[in-house]
Design an enzyme around this catalytic site. Structure first.
Site, short mmCIF file in Angstrom:
data_model
loop_
_atom_site.label_atom_id
_atom_site.label_comp_id
_atom_site.label_asym_id
_atom_site.label_seq_id
_atom_site.Cartn_x
_atom_site.Cartn_y
_atom_site.Cartn_z
N LYS A 209 0.81 -1.21 0.00
CA LYS A 209 0.00 0.00 0.00
C LYS A 209 0.85 1.26 0.00
O LYS A 209 2.03 1.24 0.28
CB LYS A 209 -0.96 -0.01 1.20
CG LYS A 209 -2.16 -0.93 0.94
CD LYS A 209 -3.25 -0.77 1.97
CE LYS A 209 -4.41 -1.71 1.62
NZ LYS A 209 -5.45 -1.69 2.66
N ARG A 243 -3.62 -9.69 5.20
CA ARG A 243 -4.07 -9.86 3.81
C ARG A 243 -2.93 -9.41 2.90
O ARG A 243 -2.57 -8.23 2.93
CB ARG A 243 -5.34 -9.01 3.62
CG ARG A 243 -5.96 -9.08 2.24
CD ARG A 243 -7.19 -8.19 2.17
NE ARG A 243 -7.81 -8.23 0.87
CZ ARG A 243 -7.41 -7.48 -0.16
NH1 ARG A 243 -6.43 -6.62 -0.01
NH2 ARG A 243 -8.01 -7.60 -1.33
C1 8Y4 Z 1 -5.23 2.46 -0.56
C2 8Y4 Z 1 -4.31 1.52 -0.90
C3 8Y4 Z 1 -6.56 2.15 -0.58
C4 8Y4 Z 1 -4.72 0.27 -1.25
C5 8Y4 Z 1 -6.96 0.89 -0.96
C6 8Y4 Z 1 -6.04 -0.06 -1.28
C7 8Y4 Z 1 -8.11 -4.23 2.38
C8 8Y4 Z 1 -9.18 -5.07 2.03
C9 8Y4 Z 1 -8.37 -4.12 0.25
C10 8Y4 Z 1 -7.75 -4.13 3.76
C11 8Y4 Z 1 -9.54 -5.69 4.22
C12 8Y4 Z 1 -5.84 -2.53 -1.56
C13 8Y4 Z 1 -10.34 -5.67 -0.09
C14 8Y4 Z 1 -6.59 -3.69 -1.93
N1 8Y4 Z 1 -7.60 -3.66 1.25
N2 8Y4 Z 1 -9.88 -5.79 2.93
N3 8Y4 Z 1 -9.34 -4.98 0.69
N4 8Y4 Z 1 -8.49 -4.88 4.63
N5 8Y4 Z 1 -10.22 -6.37 5.16
N6 8Y4 Z 1 -6.51 -1.33 -1.62
O1 8Y4 Z 1 -6.86 -3.38 4.17
O2 8Y4 Z 1 -4.71 -2.74 -1.25
S1 8Y4 Z 1 -8.28 -3.67 -1.43
#
Ligand code: 8Y4
Length: 264
Positions: A209, A243
């Site tokens: 992230k 995750r």
């Molecule tokens: C900023 C950076 C905002 C990355 C979104 C992202 C999580 C998740 C995702 C999490 C849980 C991602 C589906 C992938 N992140 N589910 N999902 N916790 N429970 N997004 O942190 O890295 S989406």
């Protein structure tokens, strides 16, 4: 928890599992098999991109991406399958084909989601997100991010229990990167022991992230070591599920942690 993104525009793995309007099932199976060999305990299947700026996917499209994958993985492997969705119809259809966990970045706030999750009888992960992916990174502000995220999650726990979800079936997640600045993310990270002390298993998503990118000044493709460091500190802080994209490397780190802790 290994991440399987069935999207054309995924955060970090470039749409390899979705081609010409359908899941690329052979690629999904290869990736799943590799994650399981590497020691994943759960696979998380998602069909909606929640990367900052992403727009929501239509409901039938999300069903077509996610449900066949859940069904296929379920028939081939015995590992629990988590479904990353906020959509009631996806929850219902996924539970009907054998999903084991609902992972909802909107904490069951969408129309019908509480009822669908309760009717499924499945455990649910409630995540905190400020705003919606399309706009969540536009100057997020909090008076006290830790307190606000905790209060939000506890209010969602209450809504779940009122809807008939067993409190023993609830996991919590502060939602790193979802409507948070680096300072907010770090404050929440330091507060992980406090989140764990609420008495619900805590799940965290930190893999590749922007929080890692902000600190290291590196693009998504070079954030593995930073992500591993955060996974380890999260485990040490009491998080129960991480995750991740990079299962093999993360499992090595957590095995070392568990050995020192004298956990399995
Ligand atoms: C900023 C950076 C905002 C990355 C979104 C992202 C999580 C998740 C995702 C999490 C849980 C991602 C589906 C992938 N992140 N589910 N999902 N916790 N429970 N997004 O942190 O890295 S989406």
């Amino acid at each position: 928890m290994g991440i399987l993104n069935i999207t054309p525009d995924s955060f970090s793995d470039g749409g390899e599992l979705y081609r010409s309007g359908a899941p690329a099932m052979d690629a999904v199976l290869r990736r799943a098999r590799r994650m399981l060999r590497a020691g994943a305990d759960i696979l998380d299947v998602g069909g909606e991109s929640t990367r900052p700026g992403a727009s929501p996917v239509n409901e039938q499209e999300e069903i077509d991406r996610v449900v066949p994958v859940v069904e296929c993985l379920r028939s081939r492997f015995s590992v629990p399958i988590s479904v990353d969705t906020s959509t009631a119809a996806v929850m219902r259809a996924s539970s009907a084909v054998g999903a084991s966990l609902i992972n909802d970045v909107r904490a069951l706030r969408r129309q019908g989601a509480l009822e669908a999750a309760a009717a499924s009888g499945l455990p649910v992960c409630l995540m905190h997100m400020r705003g919606e992916p399309a706009s969540m990174q536009q100057q997020p502000q909090y008076l006290d991010p830790v307190r606000e995220v905790m209060e939000f999650l506890l209010a969602r726990v209450e809504a779940c229990v009122d809807a008939g979800i067993d409190s023993a079936h609830i996991l919590l997640d502060p939602g790193f990167g979802f409507g948070k600045t680096l300072a907010h993310n770090l404050a929440l990270f330091r507060a992980l022991p406090g989140f764990c002390a609420l008495g619900f298993p805590v799940l965290v998503g930190l893999s590749r992230k922007r929080m890692v990118g902000d600190i290291l000044g590196k693009p998504e493709s070079k954030r593995l070591h930073g992500s591993l460091a955060l996974a380890l500190i999260a485990a040490q802080s009491g998080a129960r599920i991480v995750r991740v994209h990079d299962v093999a490397a993360t499992v090595d780190v957590l095995k070392m942690f568990n050995a020192v802790q004298e956990i399995g």
